[in-house]
Structure formats: C-alpha cells, structure tokens
Design an enzyme around this catalytic site. Structure first.
Site, mmCIF file in Angstrom:
data_model
loop_
_atom_site.group_PDB
_atom_site.id
_atom_site.type_symbol
_atom_site.label_atom_id
_atom_site.label_comp_id
_atom_site.label_asym_id
_atom_site.label_seq_id
_atom_site.Cartn_x
_atom_site.Cartn_y
_atom_site.Cartn_z
ATOM 1 C CG ASP A 1 10.323 -3.071 7.890
ATOM 2 O OD1 ASP A 1 9.283 -3.725 7.744
ATOM 3 O OD2 ASP A 1 10.736 -2.674 8.986
ATOM 4 C CB THR B 1 51.181 7.765 -17.076
ATOM 5 O OG1 THR B 1 51.237 6.493 -17.722
ATOM 6 C CG2 THR B 1 52.587 8.249 -16.803
ATOM 7 C CG ASP B 2 47.151 3.967 -17.880
ATOM 8 O OD1 ASP B 2 47.363 4.975 -18.586
ATOM 9 O OD2 ASP B 2 47.079 2.818 -18.334
ATOM 10 C CG ASN C 1 49.685 -0.821 -18.197
ATOM 11 O OD1 ASN C 1 49.469 -0.014 -19.109
ATOM 12 N ND2 ASN C 1 49.823 -2.110 -18.414
ATOM 13 C CG ASP D 1 13.492 -6.116 8.275
ATOM 14 O OD1 ASP D 1 12.478 -6.585 7.729
ATOM 15 O OD2 ASP D 1 13.463 -5.111 9.004
#
Length: 933
Positions: A337, A758-759, A755, A665
């Site tokens: 705008d 440690t990930d 998973n 808008d």
C-alpha cells in the site's frame, strides 16, 4: 444499489423516507426485522476443540502416534512394562500440538476488530426529532446528522453538505480528506474514493457538517463487503508447511517400505513362525520405524521459528503466526500500500513557488520542520517567502499542539493540507498561536467544494507588526492598510480573481505572460503528483464587506505539497530488487500521485503502465494474470481488486507479501502468503488479518525481515539435512546389521536418544546460524522446490551411508570379537552384546557432532567461517558430548539405555572414527568451491 448514481430525490423516494421528519419508530422496527441489526457478522467461528483436532492431522504427527501405539503394544506383549519409548514419542506430539493450538487461537480475531469499528453512537432524526441512538439500531432510510469528528455508522447518500470532508484513508487509501457534496454522479465502476456524494461505515468526518440518508447497514455496507471477503479467504499453507507435508508423505512411504522389508526378510529367514518370532519382527519393525522418523523434527522446527520470531521482534517485526517467519524467506513479490507504508502519511510542503523564484524542500530539522532551498539563487526573496507562509498560516483552521508522546514533539489537528502549511510556516518561526494573537481573524468566507477556496480577514496592527519583527510582516507597510484578506484555494480559482502579482517588494499587473508562467509551473507540479494551492492577498483601510473580499487580489505564490516517501524506503526497494524481489504499489490513491511516488522509489519507470480500479473492474482473472507481472502500480483500487491482484500473482507461482494499514487492506492481507500490517498507523482489522506487524511502520523493516526469513529457511534446511542424515545413518545400521547376522544394533530408546537429545541440541544451534554471504544477493528460491533440492537429497544419502557404515563397522568389529573387551566379556553373552551396542551407539552419536559442524555453511569451510561465529553450536556440541558420556558412564543411565562403560582408548578410537563424516563433507565443499572458481 448504486446510490451514488441517483439524485437525492430519487434516493429518498426509493427508501420511502422524509429528510425533515425521518422514520417513525414503527418503521424502524419493521426495517430492523427486514434488514437486521447494523452489525458486522462473524463467519463460522472455529471452536477451540476443532483447532486442537487439526493439530493431529499432519502426516508426520500421525506417523508418530502410530509409532507410539505400536511401541505400547510391543511393551504389553513382552510383559516387561517398559512404556518409556511410547511415552517420549507422545510427549513430543502433545508439546507440538499445544504450540500450534496457541498460535491458531490467537490468530482468529479479525472479525472482532471489524465489529469495534462499527460501534459508535449515531445522531439520527426520527419522528421529527434529533436523537442519539446506538449505531446497531440504524436502518436503511434513517436520516443521520454528521459533524466534524463524528464516526460514520453506516453507508449513506448525502442530502445536505456544508463544507463536509471525510477521512477515508483506512477504507479507500486516499491520503487526503475527501470533500463531500450532493451532486449526482454518472459513469460505470466509479471507485469508492471518487464517490463524493456518499459516506461509508468505518470512516469519519473531519470537517464541516452534513445530513445523509442511510442506504446500507451491517453486512450490506462496504465494510461488510470487506468482512465477507475476509471470511471467504481460506488459510493458505506456507511453503515450509507444504514441504513438511511432502516430507511427511515421503517418510511415511519409507517407513512402510522398511517395515514391509523387515517383515518379509524375517519371514523368509525364520523356518518356523511362532509368537516369539512375531514379537521379534514387531520389535525390529518398530525400531526401524523409530530410526526412520525424525521424532524431534516438528518440535525443533517450531522452536526454530519461535527463535526467529524473537529475533525479528528485536528488529521491530512482530510475528503473529509462526510459519510466516519462514515464508518471508520465500517471498518473490511485495505488494505494498502507498499511504502510511511507502509514504509518511503526513502531508508536507515540497515547493514554495513565488512569481519569479522557486524554493524546494532540501531536508528537515528537528520536529520534521522542512528546510527550503532556492533553486536558481543563493539569496532568495525572504520577504515574499515569509509573506506567503504567513498568509498560509493565518488562512488556516488547523492547529498545532505540544505532544510529548509524539516522536515529533507535537501533533497537528485538522485538515492534513492545512496542517502541512502550519508546519512549513514553522520553518520561518511563524508559530500559529502567536500570529493568530497578533493578527486576529475578524471575518471569513469558509471553504466549499463549489468555490474551492477559503478567505479570512485579519486586523493589521502596527504594534503587532513591530513585535513580530519578520520580513513578511514588515512588507505589510507597503500596503499601508488596517485590514488584510488572505485567500487560498485551487490555483485556477485564485488566479481568476487576481489582477496583480507580488514581486519582491512591489506589485505588478497580472498580465497574460505572468498568468501563463504561473499556470505552467502549477501544471508541472500537478503532473508530478503534487497538490498545488494558490495564495493571494488584498488589503483594506476598513473592515470590508464579504462581497468585496475575493476581488482584485494580489497573487503571492503557489504552495505544492504531497505525502512524501519515507527516506529509508528507496534504499529498501533497491535491496528488494537486488534480492530478486519485485515491489508493486497497490493503492486507493490517485494514479498520478501513485506513479510519481513509485518513480521516486524506483518501483516504476517513466514508460510503465498504471492500471486503475475501473480497468480492474472489467478484467477477468485470465486478463489480470496476463498483465500482473508487468504492471508496477495499481491505483484507485477497491478491496476486491487488491484481493484479485494477490490471487493472480499466486496463480502465476509467486509467493506474495502484502503490506497495508487500512481496513481496505485486510482481505488481501489475509489472502497473501504473508500479510504485513503497520503497527502504529494500522487499523485493528489490518493487524488481526496480518501474519506480521511492523512496530515502526517502516517498509525498510520488511527487507530486514526478509533477510531474517531467508536465513531461517536456510537454517531449517541445514537442520533437516542434519537430522535426516542421522536418520539415514540409523536406518543403514538397523537394516544392514541383521543382514550381517547381528541382533538389532540399537534398541529403540537409544535411537530416540539420538533423535531427540543428541540431534536436538545441535539442531537448535543450527537455527541461530548467521546469514550466508549471498543471502540478499540471490534470487528467491522456487516456491515449489523440494525440501531435498540443491544437493540435500544426495548428501543425506551418501553422508548417512558413510555414517552408518562407520558406526556399524565399529559395532560389527566388537560383535565379532575383533575388538577385545577390556572387561573380558564372552562373545555372544548379554554383557558382550551390551558392549558392542554401546560402541555402535557412541560412534553414531559422535558422528553427528562432526556432521553438525560441517554443514554450518553450504559452501564455506568451517575453518573459514570460524568456530566462534556461532558459539551456541560450540556449547551444544560440548553439552551433547557430556550427556553422551553420562549415558555411557553413569550406572543409573546405563541401566536405562542398556549401555556399558568404554575404556579410554576405545572411547578415543570411536571419537576419531566418528570424524569421518566431517572430513568427507568438508572435502565435498572444497570440490564445489574449486569447480566454481
């Protein structure tokens, strides 16, 4: 009904009402039953329970739930009561659902904000009496009275107007107040901003007064139309959500394939099928499924987006919907705008044009006060300048008040055009309050849309002239009269009633040559989008009659103004273009003004086309799609036009950001891929419909947010690469181990540890990785690109294979007894199996640390970007290593995770071997840099 095309008598007849008496109470009740209350109705509201259920429909979440249920089933069959695996998985699902629910619940409030706009009281004439009633009781045919400052409570056709002006910026985008009248219009597809005989719900009168007949209420109003548009816009998936859904489907197929493969191989290998064999196959299948599913992925992605949202908040961008963080990085087009977004939403005098001299704005001093500079001379005529500004400030109904809460230190009250004149006068120390006291107004002829001018008469006092001590006031002595009449208005109108022109310190006849010169200057400025006013003076020995005021005037000069661009926006637009993002202006303002602003900001060039609302009204969607990628400016547009433009761009494959601050808008903000509302000047409706709110109303902040969004998307991809590589390594270990005659190399809880913990920690560290060098100098990535594109897929496969082979190789060597146990474990015993599983588990976990460090940059070496450029990664690697050591060496955790202590030489050996992935990825990046050199 197109009430603006009908004359007032016809409108009153069709609505069966009398402007002098209004409706009776019985008629009001009948019409309330027929048309309903004058309220904005909400669409179907999603219940909290529906939002909660939606959180569990994602493919990835369904897979996790199934994995947890199977885990519970296996634990039940084995009878050991170890439900920890399933509990951990379900905990992840619940945490992710809670985060998603909270975000959605807070986002469903746009309709409430619309209602708030339509709740003021209204002055109405009923049964011949004027009374104040709740706006919700208005009905078509009601006669309403409107004064300056009143909010408009319904759509209405004006039947009487006395200098009435309405501020309609929030609805139409028109930055200037609109002068209203009763004239009947003609033509087709007349934009809202040009319907000067109408008033609209949600706007406000800011000058004059008027009477109008209500033509529409509630959802039949233009505001109601916007409400319906908002309700009709569905919630589009973001690029990341689409990619994550694709990833979920892919992983689902992988999991099913792995389970099928395990079951088939198990049945082939086992000569006799019994209960124990079936349980073992189920256990193996669950372990493989757990290995294939990145359980921490939904939570880590959500947390990464939340961290990005917090960083954006520090940069004045409030994220209302978390997926919008990533969407910013995929934006290809920004539809902006104009008023209040690209411009300052504050009318400012740009040019003072005297008879033979022109001054232009050069800059601003404290308080946004303009600094003017002469174009053709170093010694401008200060006398005429100050006389022109004094006349503009005296012939003025606006005021300036001190306001410590305003960034400028003051606020203006009244018509924005007149306010701009007062601010310009302050540049020469002509303060409105002081000059009004010195030269009191004694008479006036107010502005009207018919006359297009305003005249005020002021008493000229010699003592006041001496006290103010200004060049301009001293010039009055040249006239030697007691009263002065100042006139300002449309240039052509003021010229028509002027016969002379002020030139330095004397007056000359306003001949054809002077007139042509002044008109040419005015036309040139108007063509450049400036609003041009003419200012003139006439002096008298005595207080004049009104009939004599607007005759034989002395023309002083022209004042040209506009709502100027924000200073920082031009640079921001250039950054957008460099980053391959196309800015488009979509406004309800006049085409000439819109294009001029767009040219100043490099959004448009001289030969570019401007498409208006009238053209859009007759365009089909196919026709719009043909031009939408070429047109940089859309002007005089209605809310549905903005919606269509966004849709056309999306259907052409663009990721669209829409910025805006007005009620008009809101539908497009909701429809766009990312809606950006203004925090200061924005309406509540626009903020509630948006995904992001700019707290400083600065277009340049969007560019910084886009950079942050691109960085976040890059980092999410790095995390996905990181965690999927780990999962691939686990799958290879779990798949190849049994083929080599080994029992399951890892138990499900060890896989969950990798998973989730440690990930997870290094994954979070990747989410705050600094921007790459080319972040804002490259094209946006294709919206439909796969999550595995640009080398991620192949790297996940080969790096995961390398990680799996190294880890499994170490474990296999322990399994075969090639690596002797320092504790004298006998090969094949429970203790021995626990030991070699620990070797596999530890090598796989530590390999992930090297993987995380290597993929911090897609191209640059870790030794180039430096370890300390992301200290969180260093802390994450150290903490992960400490936690891994705790799992291996603390007796309580050994029992939980089925591990055993490793000797220092063995631990050092697994640590060295685990770096294989790091060196391999660094070598791959070196090859890429070399081939690109």
């Amino acid at each position: 009904m197109e009430w603006h095309l009908r004359d007032t008598e016809t409108v009153l007849t069709e609505l069966n009402t009398d402007p002098k008496k209004g409706l009776s109470e019985s008629e009001v009740q009948e019409r309330l039953e027929k048309y309903g209350a004058n309220e904005i109705q909400s669409g179907e509201v999603r219940k909290p329970i529906d939002m909660i259920i939606d959180q569990f429909r994602d493919v990835m979440v369904i897979i996790l739930i199934v994995a947890a249920l199977v885990s519970f089933f296996i634990a039940y069959l084995e009878g050991h009561g170890d439900y920890l695996d399933g509990i951990v998985i379900l905990a992840i699902v619940i945490i992710n659902a809670v985060i998603g629910f909270v975000q959605e619940y807070r986002a469903e409030q746009a309709m409430e904000a619309l209602k708030e706009l339509a709740r003021p009281d209204a002055k109405v004439r009923r049964d011949g009496k004027v009374q104040k009633v709740p706006s919700k009781s208005l009905v078509p045919g009601d006669i309403i009275m409107v004064d300056a400052g009143d909010a408009i409570s319904a759509d209405a056709r004006i039947v009487q107007a006395a200098n009435l002006r309405a501020q309609e910026a929030s609805l139409t985008g028109e930055s200037n107040p609109v002068s209203k009248n009763t004239d009947t219009l003609s033509g087709e597809n007349i934009p809202l901003g040009d319907r000067k005989n109408m008033l609209y719900m949600g706007t406000a009168a800011n000058y004059g007064r008027g009477t109008a007949v209500v033509t529409a209420t509630g959802m039949q109003t233009e505001l109601g139309n916007i409400a319906e548009l908002i309700q009709g816009v569905g919630n589009e998936q973001t690029p990341l959500q689409k990619r994550m859904a694709q990833l979920g489907r892919t992983l689902a197929m992988v999991v099913l394939g792995i389970i099928a493969l395990v079951v088939v191989l198990g049945l082939i290998r086992e000569p006799e099928i019994n209960r124990e064999v079936i349980i073992e196959l189920f256990l193996t299948a669950v372990a493989m499924a757990v290995a294939a599913i990145p359980e921490g992925l939904p939570a880590i992605v959500t947390i990464s987006l939340a961290l990005g949202a917090r960083r954006l908040l520090e940069q004045k961008s409030l994220i209302r919907k978390l997926p919008a963080v990533e969407t910013l990085g995929s934006v290809t087009t920004i539809c902006s705008d104009k008023t209040g977004t690209l411009t300052q939403n504050r009318m400012t005098v740009q040019v003072l044009d005297l008879a033979d001299e022109k001054l232009v704005i050069e800059g601003r001093k404290e308080g946004n006060i303009p600094i003017f500079k002469a174009v053709d001379t170093d010694r401008p005529d200060v006398t005429t300048i100050e006389l022109l500004l004094l006349a503009s400030a005296l012939n003025n109904d606006a005021t300036i008040e001190a306001d410590p809460d305003d960034p400028l230190g003051y606020k203006t009250i009244g018509d924005p055009t007149e306010a701009a004149l007062l601010v310009a006068a302050k540049s020469y120390d002509l303060e409105k309050e002081r000059i009004d006291e010195l030269f009191p107004r004694v008479d006036e002829v107010p502005f009207s849309s018919d006359r297009k001018r305003m005249t005020t008469v002021h008493k000229m006092d010699d003592k006041a002239i001496a006290e103010i001590d200004q060049h301009a006031v001293k010039a009055f002595s040249s006239f030697a009269h007691d009263y002065a009449a100042f006139t300002k208005g449309a240039l052509s109108v003021v010229l028509d009633i002027s016969t002379r022109v002020w030139l330095h310190d004397h007056v000359e006849p306003l001949d054809d040559e002077w007139r042509a010169r002044i008109e040419k200057s005015g036309d040139e400025m108007a063509e450049n989008g400036l609003r041009v006013l003419g200012v003139a003076i006439r002096t008298f020995d005595h207080q004049p009659e009104q009939e004599a005021l607007e005759q034989k005037l002395v023309f002083l000069g022209l004042v040209a103004m506009m709502d100027p661009p924000r200073p920082e926006v031009k640079l921001a637009v250039e950054e957008c273009l460099t980053a391959g993002i196309r800015p488009i202006m979509i406004t309800g303002d006049h085409p000439i003004t819109a294009k001029e602003i767009a040219k100043q900001l490099n959004i448009a060039k001289d030969g570019d086309r401007v498409v208006t609302g009238r053209e859009l009204a007759v365009m089909s969607m196919d026709q719009l799609k043909e031009v939408v990628e070429e047109v940089p400016v859309f002007a005089r547009v209605a809310p549905e036009h903005k919606l269509n433009i966004v849709q056309a761009l999306q259907e052409k494959g663009h990721i669209v950001a829409m910025t805006g601050d007005g009620v008009n808008d809101a539908p497009a903000l909701r429809k766009s891929d990312i809606g950006v509302a203004m925090g200061i000047t924005g309406t509540d409706v626009s903020k509630e419909a948006a995904d992001m709110v700019l707290l400083d109303d600065n277009f340049a902040t969007i560019v910084r947010a886009v950079k942050e969004g691109r960085t976040i998307y890059d980092n999410v991809r790095k995390f996905l690469q990181y965690i999927l590589t780990s999962n691939a390594g686990e799958i290879y270990v779990m798949l190849f181990g049994p083929l080599l005659g080994m029992p399951l190399p890892l138990i499900p809880l060890q896989i969950l540890w990798i998973n989730l913990v440690t990930d997870g920690l290094p994954g979070l560290a990747l989410s705050v990785e600094p921007s790459e060098k080319d972040t804002m100098t490259r094209e946006p990535y294709a919206p439909d690109e796969s999550i595995f594109s640009r080398g991620i897929g192949p790297r996940v496969l080969w790096a995961g294979l390398l990680m799996g082979l190294v880890s499994l190789g170490v474990g296999y060597a322990g399994f075969q007894g090639w690596i002797s146990s320092p504790f004298g474990h006998v090969v094949g015993t429970e203790e021995h199996m626990r030991w070699w599983r620990t070797l596999t588990f530890n090598t796989l976990t530590l390999s992930q640390m090297g993987n995380a460090l290597a993929i911090r940059s897609n191209r640059e070496s870790l030794f180039t970007i430096g370890l300390r450029s992301n200290m969180m990664m260093i802390y994450a690697v150290i903490l992960t290593f400490v936690l891994q050591m705790a799992v291996i060496y603390i007796p309580f955790l050994q029992n939980v995770f089925n591990t055993t202590a490793l000797s220092l030489p063995i631990m050092a050996g697994t640590l060295v071997l685990s770096t294989a992935v790091f060196w391999a990825i660094e070598f791959e990046k070196w090859l890429k840099r070399r081939s690109a050199a």
